[in-house]
Design a protein around this motif. Structure first.
Motif, PDB file in Angstrom:
ATOM      1  N   PHE A  20       0.823  -1.202   0.000  1.00 50.74           N
ATOM      2  CA  PHE A  20       0.000   0.000   0.000  1.00 50.74           C
ATOM      3  C   PHE A  20       0.854   1.248   0.000  1.00 50.74           C
ATOM      4  CE2 PHE A  20       0.615  -1.415   4.317  1.00 50.74           C
ATOM      5  CZ  PHE A  20       0.920  -0.278   5.022  1.00 50.74           C
ATOM      6  N   PRO A  21       0.338   2.322  -0.531  1.00 48.20           N
ATOM      7  CA  PRO A  21      -0.675   2.282  -1.584  1.00 48.20           C
ATOM      8  C   PRO A  21      -0.055   1.725  -2.856  1.00 48.20           C
ATOM      9  CG  PRO A  21       0.100   4.526  -1.282  1.00 48.20           C
ATOM     10  CD  PRO A  21       0.801   3.678  -0.248  1.00 48.20           C
ATOM     11  N   GLN A  22      -0.811   1.729  -3.925  1.00 46.26           N
ATOM     12  CA  GLN A  22      -0.254   1.242  -5.192  1.00 46.26           C
ATOM     13  C   GLN A  22       0.911   2.145  -5.589  1.00 46.26           C
ATOM     14  OE1 GLN A  22      -0.959  -1.554  -6.823  1.00 46.26           O
ATOM     15  NE2 GLN A  22      -2.330  -2.018  -5.131  1.00 46.26           N
ATOM     16  N   GLN A  23       1.998   1.559  -6.018  1.00 43.24           N
ATOM     17  CA  GLN A  23       3.221   2.308  -6.306  1.00 43.24           C
ATOM     18  C   GLN A  23       3.003   3.414  -7.336  1.00 43.24           C
ATOM     19  OE1 GLN A  23       6.263   2.018  -4.653  1.00 43.24           O
ATOM     20  NE2 GLN A  23       6.525   3.928  -5.700  1.00 43.24           N
ATOM     21  N   ASP A  24       2.104   3.225  -8.273  1.00 42.27           N
ATOM     22  CA  ASP A  24       1.859   4.245  -9.287  1.00 42.27           C
ATOM     23  C   ASP A  24       1.206   5.493  -8.697  1.00 42.27           C
ATOM     24  OD1 ASP A  24       2.774   2.279 -10.918  1.00 42.27           O
ATOM     25  OD2 ASP A  24       0.876   1.884 -11.910  1.00 42.27           O
ATOM     26  N   ALA A  25       0.587   5.353  -7.525  1.00 39.71           N
ATOM     27  CA  ALA A  25      -0.206   6.440  -6.957  1.00 39.71           C
ATOM     28  C   ALA A  25       0.569   7.335  -5.999  1.00 39.71           C
ATOM     29  CB  ALA A  25      -1.426   5.861  -6.244  1.00 39.71           C
ATOM     30  N   THR A  26       1.758   6.955  -5.596  1.00 41.63           N
ATOM     31  CA  THR A  26       2.461   7.712  -4.566  1.00 41.63           C
ATOM     32  C   THR A  26       3.973   7.594  -4.734  1.00 41.63           C
ATOM     33  OG1 THR A  26       2.666   8.029  -2.174  1.00 41.63           O
ATOM     34  CG2 THR A  26       2.422   5.782  -2.951  1.00 41.63           C
ATOM     35  N   PRO A  27       4.700   8.566  -4.233  1.00 40.90           N
ATOM     36  CA  PRO A  27       6.161   8.490  -4.339  1.00 40.90           C
ATOM     37  C   PRO A  27       6.808   7.542  -3.333  1.00 40.90           C
ATOM     38  CG  PRO A  27       5.491  10.559  -3.335  1.00 40.90           C
ATOM     39  CD  PRO A  27       4.233   9.863  -3.753  1.00 40.90           C
ATOM     40  N   LEU A  28       6.028   7.033  -2.374  1.00 41.58           N
ATOM     41  CA  LEU A  28       6.566   6.157  -1.344  1.00 41.58           C
ATOM     42  C   LEU A  28       5.528   5.089  -1.020  1.00 41.58           C
ATOM     43  CD1 LEU A  28       9.055   5.974   0.570  1.00 41.58           C
ATOM     44  CD2 LEU A  28       7.747   7.320   2.212  1.00 41.58           C
ATOM     45  N   ALA A  29       5.966   3.833  -0.924  1.00 41.46           N
ATOM     46  CA  ALA A  29       5.027   2.739  -0.657  1.00 41.46           C
ATOM     47  C   ALA A  29       5.678   1.706   0.258  1.00 41.46           C
ATOM     48  CB  ALA A  29       4.598   2.066  -1.966  1.00 41.46           C
ATOM     49  N   LEU A  30       4.840   0.865   0.843  1.00 41.18           N
ATOM     50  CA  LEU A  30       5.300  -0.247   1.666  1.00 41.18           C
ATOM     51  C   LEU A  30       4.851  -1.554   1.028  1.00 41.18           C
ATOM     52  CD1 LEU A  30       4.392   1.071   5.234  1.00 41.18           C
ATOM     53  CD2 LEU A  30       6.656   0.999   4.184  1.00 41.18           C
ATOM     54  N   GLU A  31       5.763  -2.496   0.917  1.00 47.52           N
ATOM     55  CA  GLU A  31       5.457  -3.835   0.428  1.00 47.52           C
ATOM     56  C   GLU A  31       5.826  -4.806   1.542  1.00 47.52           C
ATOM     57  OE1 GLU A  31       6.708  -4.190  -4.049  1.00 47.52           O
ATOM     58  OE2 GLU A  31       8.270  -3.157  -2.893  1.00 47.52           O
ATOM     59  N   ILE A  32       4.919  -5.716   1.851  1.00 53.75           N
ATOM     60  CA  ILE A  32       5.155  -6.651   2.943  1.00 53.75           C
ATOM     61  C   ILE A  32       5.053  -8.078   2.419  1.00 53.75           C
ATOM     62  CG2 ILE A  32       4.377  -7.410   5.227  1.00 53.75           C
ATOM     63  CD1 ILE A  32       3.073  -4.546   5.390  1.00 53.75           C
ATOM     64  N   TYR A  33       6.019  -8.893   2.815  1.00 54.17           N
ATOM     65  CA  TYR A  33       6.045 -10.305   2.475  1.00 54.17           C
ATOM     66  C   TYR A  33       6.059 -11.088   3.778  1.00 54.17           C
ATOM     67  CZ  TYR A  33       7.437  -8.493  -2.063  1.00 54.17           C
ATOM     68  OH  TYR A  33       7.473  -7.807  -3.243  1.00 54.17           O
ATOM     69  N   ARG A  34       5.381 -12.235   3.795  1.00 53.90           N
ATOM     70  CA  ARG A  34       5.311 -13.071   4.996  1.00 53.90           C
ATOM     71  C   ARG A  34       5.983 -14.412   4.724  1.00 53.90           C
ATOM     72  NH1 ARG A  34       3.038 -16.705   8.268  1.00 53.90           N
ATOM     73  NH2 ARG A  34       2.259 -16.032  10.292  1.00 53.90           N
TER      74      ARG A  34
END
Length: 129
Positions: free
Chosen positions: A45-59
């Motif tokens: 979140f958020p989608q990478q195209d929508a913001t200059p900074l995003a978080l991606e989480i893997y479990r």
């Protein structure tokens, strides 16, 4: 290459550990490395195209994994990776970092609205009433 990574612990501290992806670096593809190390995409979140900074989480798919979550802080051209050792550690980390990501998203949206004249138009209409 440094084989150490940063891990956010359940007690709210940072420590360094061996990188669980290092033995998969020969794959030369982030998604392939993560999958080979036993992690799956969990949230983004958020989608990478929508913001200059995003978080991606893997479990981690491995029961009892010492490094349960991978957290990428990413821009359109780069990312930094840290780990969280538990759900409580992840939630605390997200509580600290999500406001920054939201602020970046709102700043980008405000810039887009300003570039299109929307903010000026709304302000003009509010003043006219």
């Amino acid at each position: 290459m440094d084989n150490k990574i940063w891990v956010f612990t359940t007690n709210g501290e940072w420590r360094q550990a061996e990188d669980p992806l290092v033995s998969h670096r020969h794959l030369d593809d982030w998604e392939a490395e993560v999958k080979a190390a036993g992690y799956s995409s969990w949230a983004k979140f958020p989608q990478q195209d929508a913001t200059p900074l995003a978080l991606e989480i893997y479990r981690s798919d491995k029961a009892g994994s010492e490094l349960l979550f991978i957290v990428n802080v990413s821009t359109s051209s780069y990312y930094e990776t840290v780990y969280a050792e538990s759900v409580p550690a992840l939630m605390e980390l997200l509580g600290r970092w999500t406001p920054v990501v939201q602020g970046a998203a709102l700043g980008a949206l405000a810039g887009q609205l300003n570039d299109k004249g929307v903010i000026t138009s709304v302000a003009r209409n509010l003043n006219a009433k």
